[in-house]
Each structure stands twice: as C-alpha cells, then as structure tokens.
Write a protein that holds these residues in place. Sequence first.
Motif, PDB file in Angstrom:
ATOM      1  N   MET A 148     -28.003-111.633 -52.078  1.00  0.00           N
ATOM      2  CA  MET A 148     -27.167-113.293 -51.532  1.00  0.00           C
ATOM      3  C   MET A 148     -28.172-114.288 -50.882  1.00  0.00           C
ATOM      4  O   MET A 148     -29.407-113.923 -50.549  1.00  0.00           O
ATOM      5  N   ASN A 149     -27.419-114.889 -50.837  1.00  0.00           N
ATOM      6  CA  ASN A 149     -27.871-116.329 -49.678  1.00  0.00           C
ATOM      7  C   ASN A 149     -29.802-116.912 -50.670  1.00  0.00           C
ATOM      8  O   ASN A 149     -29.651-116.971 -51.680  1.00  0.00           O
ATOM      9  N   VAL A 194     -18.836-117.944 -51.780  1.00  0.00           N
ATOM     10  CA  VAL A 194     -18.011-117.298 -50.712  1.00  0.00           C
ATOM     11  C   VAL A 194     -17.698-117.879 -49.538  1.00  0.00           C
ATOM     12  O   VAL A 194     -17.960-119.336 -49.264  1.00  0.00           O
ATOM     13  N   PHE A 242     -24.520-114.285 -54.262  1.00  0.00           N
ATOM     14  CA  PHE A 242     -23.403-114.534 -53.366  1.00  0.00           C
ATOM     15  C   PHE A 242     -24.022-115.980 -52.417  1.00  0.00           C
ATOM     16  O   PHE A 242     -25.240-115.913 -52.480  1.00  0.00           O
ATOM     17  N   SER A 244     -19.968-111.138 -42.035  1.00  0.00           N
ATOM     18  CA  SER A 244     -21.720-111.880 -42.840  1.00  0.00           C
ATOM     19  C   SER A 244     -20.930-111.549 -44.564  1.00  0.00           C
ATOM     20  O   SER A 244     -20.460-110.102 -44.732  1.00  0.00           O
ATOM     21  N   THR A 245     -22.155-112.022 -44.376  1.00  0.00           N
ATOM     22  CA  THR A 245     -22.167-111.907 -46.465  1.00  0.00           C
ATOM     23  C   THR A 245     -22.463-110.720 -46.644  1.00  0.00           C
ATOM     24  O   THR A 245     -21.905-110.008 -47.488  1.00  0.00           O
ATOM     25  N   TYR A 264     -22.783-119.579 -50.490  1.00  0.00           N
ATOM     26  CA  TYR A 264     -22.645-120.232 -49.052  1.00  0.00           C
ATOM     27  C   TYR A 264     -23.125-121.927 -49.796  1.00  0.00           C
ATOM     28  O   TYR A 264     -23.643-121.337 -50.053  1.00  0.00           O
TER      29      TYR A 264
END
Length: 341
Positions: free
Chosen positions: A171-172, A209, A191, A270-271, A193
């Motif tokens: 993620m991120n 997300v 994942f 949270s993510t 955003y």
Amino acid sequence: MLFKRKVCLGAVFCGILFVMIASHTIHKNNLLPVTVVTTHATSSSFTQSQIQRATVVGRGHSCSCSSCVADRGISDWFDRRYDQKQQPYLTAGDNNMDPLSLGWWLSLQRSTDGTLKDVIQKMFKVISPPPTDVTSHQSQCRSCAVVGNSGNLLGSQHGKLIDSHSVVIRMNKAITVGFEADVGNRTTHHFMYPESAVDLAPGVHLVLVPFKLRDLQWVASALSTGEITMTYMRVKQRITADKDKVLVVNPAFFKYAHDRWTERHGRYPSTGMLAIIFALHICDEVSVFGYGADQQGNWHHYWEDNKYSGAFRKTGVHNADFEKEIINKLYAEGKIKLYTR
C-alpha cells in the motif's frame, strides 16, 4: 492356480466392501460425493495432499485450505461482523448505491460536482470493468499476504515468506528495493489513493481507495489524458499501471468496514485496515505483516530514517489503537496469521 483365484476373489470382495462402507459413511455424514478410482494392486495410493483436500472439503470448508476465512461457526465474534455478500470493489453495474452509504462516503472529503453514476460510467470507459464473481471455490486455497509499512519489518527476514503467498498486497509508498530480505519483492495488489500514488510494474493490480468523486475521476485521468493535477493537494498527473487490472474499492464496502469492523472509531478506517478487510473477502487464508509500532514503540515506515514521526497516530483521522485491537482479535480468533519481528 486355485490359490491365486482365491486371492483374486478376496481382493474383489474387499474392494466391493470398501466401496459399500465408503458410500455409507458419505451418506451418513452428509459429505460431498467422492469419485472412487480403481487401480491395480501395484499402483500407489492417493497422495497425502489429495487425501487432505478431500477431507477438508468433506468437512464443509469453503475452500481447500486447512482453515478458511469464510468458514462460519468458528468464531461468533467474526460471524457477527463478516458479511460475505459485500462486494469489495466497484463493477460496471454499481450505478446505484444505498443512500446511507453514499451520503457517508460523500461526506468524507467533499469535492467536485457530478453524480456517482456518471463518474463510474466515464471511469469504466478508461479502465476495464473487473469480474463480478469474487466467491471462493472449494477447490482453491488462495493465500494472501497483507504487507503494511511498519518499521517493525526491519530485521524480520520475512521476505521469502511474504513472496510465497499467491497474493501479495502492499500500500501507498511501499518500497521493496533494498529491503527484499525483510519485505519481499513481489506485489500483486497495490492499494493507493491519488495523494499516495506511485507507478506500478506490469501485471500489478492498482487498488484505488477513493475518498471522493474526484478520486474516481483522477484514476481515469491519470491513465489517459492527465488533465487532473489537483485534489486537495497536487497529485501525480499520470501513473504507470495496467488499465485492465484496476480495482476501485466500493464506497459501500468502505462504510461496511467502518460500521462492522472499526465500529465507527475514527472518521474512517485506515488504508491498512481496509486492506485487511478487503483481503478477508478475496482470500482463503490471510497473513498480516508490518503493522503497528516497532520494538521501541515508534510508529514509522521501514524505509524512513526518522523513527519518531508517528504521523499515523497523530492525525486523529484513524483510531490506531482500536484498529490494533481488531487485528489482534482476528488473530486470536484464528482468522488471520499475524507476523511480528
């Protein structure tokens, strides 16, 4: 010759008796039907993996793993929260949404005019609609590693174990180069955003997300025209990712995670927490790595030099302590494997 004939007849009788007993047992215990395979006396018997799989499926498991996430009746706590009917990601047919879920999601980060239906339709003109069937099948055993970004991964030597899973979720801003021994180097789902976007290698699923309609518009733009450069801050104008492997977390699923799992602690999950709940719905076995503080109690990313940043706990948007309780409870209830250093 007579002796050989008796042995042969005896073998036939034993074979018939075995089939009769097996059929009675299957009927009595209401197991799935099993195909009986006849072999020569010199042939090898069923392999251990075949026997284990038949036994597991026969017990009514939802997959061929020794323990399956979706199995009910193991944890009342889990069964009260887990809704297998929830659709984790948007499909081309998700034009209408429960008004309560839509209203909650739109209130997270207000931005841009337009309707969800119009934005989704335009988005799926750029990215490929994903399959609608995410139901696990009994013949499968999908093992998933959800890899957080905690500094507690340093020195863990979990890299090979992480990479051994069929699905690896990151993620991120997650970085693997230079940290392979501890975090692995495989990624199947990433994942992000818009404000945390990174370029992806070929074959990796971009899992968006979304916190607002603008985010859905951004992913279409970032993979085509590059016209969107701002959300509430400057974002990547273009990203490298496969258009046919984009998944967008369903806003209704987002609210489901907030209501059922984090129990409305914090403004939204949270993510990292969302990624775990997502994995519970697409995987048969879930292993979690790299969550929480390091051994000194510091909250930071494993690639950072500043071990005292602690930004995650200071934002007030997420409730890190409550999410930690939920993760520990999932482990205690046998629904995830939780790895720490």
